[in-house]
Design an enzyme around this catalytic site. Structure first.
Site, PDB file in Angstrom:
ATOM      1  CB  VAL A  73     -16.660  -1.604   0.970  1.00 52.13           C
ATOM      2  CG1 VAL A  73     -16.526  -2.853   0.130  1.00 52.13           C
ATOM      3  CG2 VAL A  73     -15.543  -1.516   1.984  1.00 52.13           C
ATOM      4  CB  SER A  74     -17.221   2.849   3.266  1.00 48.54           C
ATOM      5  OG  SER A  74     -18.050   3.849   3.827  1.00 48.54           O
TER       6      SER A  74
END
Ligand SMILES: C[S@@+](CC[C@H](N)C(=O)[O-])C[C@H]1O[C@@H](n2cnc3c(N)ncnc32)[C@H](O)[C@@H]1O
Length: 391
Positions: free
Chosen positions: A90-91
């Site tokens: 997600v990042s």
């Protein structure tokens, strides 16, 4: 962790040298920022996927951590667990060479106010603040924990840009107008809010990807009634924008390839093997196609590359080829593979133009028109309407 006694400055200089040798880093101002901002402060841990699919954590205590952090490579920095227990990324900390390529392309000068979409680790906000000063830098991320951590790291270094937890698709209206907007997550469509928040003559740089791999970085100038500009010559891929600070839903591929209408193809099955044709095909496909694999019943292997569309259409392309051809199965209202083949033929007929020959025009009604060579070209493709937010 101390940032003054470690040899990080030598690493940072080496990183700047590497990006210069690649021909990407050109301006002394970005070189100074790269040498001054310690990437390791922003990446205290990262994750590497193992052959069995699991993720291994490397942190400050791990051997080789500092060396890895200063390599010119992207590093996954946050994972989330889906409802079915899968870990998804997600990042990340973007590859520094790509970040600098984008900052150079944005032609930023010392007076500019810049909005970044996708704070992530805060490293890029750090480079921007180091160069422009705190007052001129704004950065938003959908994930509150990421913004909190980025703020703490930036403060540790004496940098105080304005950070906010917000959906980047909405920009940051309260602080507009900006001279530049840079998005470090991909978007299926350029949000008109960005056009409204960038001054006339200002620039927006974003990874416009209608669906997986189908697009590239595009640098758009704000005109009175539109955003318009060209794709960057080299391809790059960012993680896709998401609508919530949670793991994306699990991808379900409910289809039986054997049920589909049969044909064969000479083209490769993966979208990343035919990037530009896949983008051009989007003019005739529902937005945000999903891509995945499907194994033969009872085996763990990948037998089919599979595309599914929101209108229920799907196609499956065999991973194995015989005499240079692969089996294709398709079903549903949109013949996904046929549309891709048509776009591929068209691209071949045009002489296989590269990214540098394509541009885009975006207007307030959400229309995205792609063109070859110039905006009034006879060769243009209007993308089907897509939400500017995630799927
Ligand atoms: C590649 S990372 C950004 C890297 C970052 N610029 C850095 O220097 O570390 C992409 C980021 O986009 C963020 N993102 C995803 N959807 C978003 C949204 N709707 N609004 C704002 N940020 C979003 C993710 O949470 C993730 O942190």
């Amino acid at each position: 962790m101390t940032v003054t006694t470690t040899p990080w400055r030598l690493h940072a200089q080496q990183l700047a040298d590497d990006i210069t040798t690649d021909g990407v880093l050109r301006s002394p101002q970005w070189r100074a920022a790269l040498e001054a901002v310690p990437r390791h402060v922003f990446v205290p841990r990262f994750y590497t996927q193992q052959p069995d699919g699991r993720w291994r954590e490397t942190c400050t205590e791990s051997p080789g951590w500092l060396d890895e952090v200063y390599r010119n490579q992207p590093l996954i920095t946050a994972l989330a667990t889906t409802a079915r227990g899968n870990q998804v990324t997600v990042s990340s900390s973007t590859k520094p060479g790509l970040m600098i390529r984008m900052l150079e392309a944005l032609d930023i000068d010392d007076s500019h106010r810049v909005l970044e979409i996708g704070t992530g680790t805060g490293y890029n906000a750090g480079l921007l603040s180091q160069r422009l000063g705190d007052e001129q830098v704004y950065s938003v991320d959908i994930a509150a924990d990421l913004v909190d951590a980025a703020r703490t790291r930036l403060h540790e270094l004496g940098l105080r840009p304005t950070l906010a937890v917000a959906h980047g698709g909405d920009g940051l209206a309260g602080h507009a107008p900006f001279d530049r907007i840079i998005a470090t997550c991909s978007v299926p469509a350029i949000p008109w809010a960005w056009a409204e928040q960038v001054r006339e003559g200002g620039l927006v740089l974003a990874d416009l990807k209608r669906s997986v791999h189908a697009g590239n970085l595009v640098l758009l100038a704000r005109h009175a009634d539109r955003l318009e500009g060209r794709f960057l010559p080299r391809w790059a891929g960012f993680m896709a924008i998401r609508d919530t600070d949670t793991a994306p839903p699990d991808q379900r591929i409910n289809l039986t390839p054997e049920d589909g209408d049969q044909s064969t193809t000479a083209l490769p099955p993966h979208p990343w093997e035919s990037l530009i044709p896949w983008m051009l095909a989007q003019a005739h496909l529902p937005p945000q196609l999903k891509f995945g694999y499907r194994g033969a019943a009872g085996t763990g292997g990948h037998q089919w590359a599979v595309f599914t569309a929101s209108d229920g259409s799907w196609c499956a392309v065999s991973m194995e080829s015989h005499d240079g051809r692969r089996d294709v199965r398709q079903l549903g209202p949109t013949r996904i593979w046929d549309e891709f083949e048509k776009a591929h033929h068209h691209w071949l007929a045009l002489g296989q133009p590269g990214w540098e020959r394509f541009g885009a025009t975006v207007t307030a009604d959400g229309t995205h028109r792609l063109w070859l060579d110039q905006p009034n070209s006879a060769h243009c493709w209007t993308l089907t309407t897509a939400s500017t937010h995630a799927a």
